[in-house]
Design a protein around this motif. Sequence first.
Motif, short mmCIF file in Angstrom:
data_model
loop_
_atom_site.label_atom_id
_atom_site.label_comp_id
_atom_site.label_asym_id
_atom_site.label_seq_id
_atom_site.Cartn_x
_atom_site.Cartn_y
_atom_site.Cartn_z
N VAL A 129 -5.39 29.89 33.78
CA VAL A 129 -5.08 30.17 32.49
C VAL A 129 -5.71 30.97 31.81
N GLU A 130 -4.84 32.25 31.87
CA GLU A 130 -5.26 33.57 31.20
C GLU A 130 -4.22 34.49 30.81
N GLY A 131 -4.55 35.64 29.96
CA GLY A 131 -3.62 36.35 29.65
C GLY A 131 -3.26 37.17 30.99
N GLY A 132 -2.03 37.77 30.84
CA GLY A 132 -1.59 38.58 32.16
C GLY A 132 -2.42 39.53 32.61
N ARG A 133 -2.99 40.44 32.03
CA ARG A 133 -3.89 41.36 32.47
C ARG A 133 -5.27 40.77 32.88
N ASP A 134 -5.82 39.83 31.95
CA ASP A 134 -7.09 39.55 32.28
C ASP A 134 -6.84 38.68 34.01
N GLY A 135 -5.87 37.80 33.90
CA GLY A 135 -5.74 36.86 35.15
C GLY A 135 -5.57 37.61 36.26
N THR A 136 -4.68 39.06 36.16
CA THR A 136 -4.39 39.81 37.38
C THR A 136 -5.47 40.33 37.77
N ALA A 137 -6.46 40.68 36.89
CA ALA A 137 -7.61 41.26 37.48
C ALA A 137 -8.32 40.38 38.13
N LYS A 138 -8.43 39.20 38.20
CA LYS A 138 -9.16 38.34 39.10
C LYS A 138 -8.43 38.19 40.38
N VAL A 139 -7.23 38.44 40.69
CA VAL A 139 -6.60 38.51 42.12
C VAL A 139 -7.02 39.49 43.03
N TRP A 140 -7.16 39.08 44.11
CA TRP A 140 -7.60 40.18 45.18
C TRP A 140 -6.77 41.10 45.63
N ASP A 141 -7.27 42.18 45.95
CA ASP A 141 -6.55 43.57 46.52
C ASP A 141 -5.78 43.24 47.55
N ALA A 142 -4.35 43.63 47.56
CA ALA A 142 -3.46 43.64 48.60
C ALA A 142 -3.29 42.05 49.36
N SER A 143 -3.14 41.34 48.29
CA SER A 143 -3.09 39.70 48.73
C SER A 143 -1.66 39.03 48.44
N ALA A 144 -0.83 39.79 47.85
CA ALA A 144 0.65 39.19 47.67
C ALA A 144 1.65 40.00 48.13
N ASP A 145 2.57 39.22 48.95
CA ASP A 145 3.68 39.63 49.14
C ASP A 145 4.76 39.99 48.17
#
Length: 281
Positions: A126-142
């Motif tokens: 539950v975050e805004g798009g940019r703040d939430g994305t910043a919490k996602v690991w590098d090279a983790s998504a297909d």
Amino acid sequence: MTRGQREPMPGLYPVTFGEVELLRDLDRQDGWVLSKDGVPQSYVDLKDPTFLEFEYVRLMADVIDVLHEGALSCLHVGGGACTVPRYIAATRPGSRHIVIEPDGLLVNLVREQLELRSVPRLKVIVEGGRDGTAKVWDASADLVVLDAFTGATMPVELATAEYMGDLARVLRPDGTLLINLADGKGLTFARRLLATVTGTFRHVALLAEPGVMRGRRFGNLIVAASRTDLPVDLLTRRAAGGLTQARCVHGEALTNFIAGAHPIKDGDAVLAPVPPPAVFG
């Protein structure tokens, strides 16, 4: 309904950012529409998550279906009723999902009324798009799906070169970015967004119904982007042969579409297009 799940209740519900309406589809017993300010945001069929009512979601599914076989690790920026995560969970068992959605009360509503808990391996930030994305690991998504709107308008801060760079960080080297945007006459915003995406990703394709692609009417356009080759021939056939009968533009034709438009950068004074009132009746 699944065991222990109550029947959804149509009506108006307060959420963090205003009010949403939950509407039953009179033509499909298990179909539900989530609407905000008169604008349909999501459609889900609780018994058949592969049924996709909205044309633009079917185009997104066309892209997803031609990605490499098997389960996917997915980031979804913009949640709504989580139509795309439900589709992927049904068609690619074992897939994992992180959903970024800033409206916590909306998330709770979808959990309680639209069986979000039934979607396996799904986590909501539950975050805004940019703040939430910043919490996602590098090279983790297909796969990254960017489908975030405030009402009927895409937030410009999610259309900038800086944010595209952060989404590229999250994607694996062969990962795919999918963007849903909306535009109308002149397609000024779409051209600038495509200029922004092509500045970060080498391989880009644009899919839309012909009337929308030509700027004759307001509607949704889907962008697919990757640092590796996209299966554009297969995408072209699927888009043209589907219910939407869409066009797929890439290569030199996409360069001509962009026609010298400038990328969007943080701080640029850019207005995202607003649909004419007649679009939603």
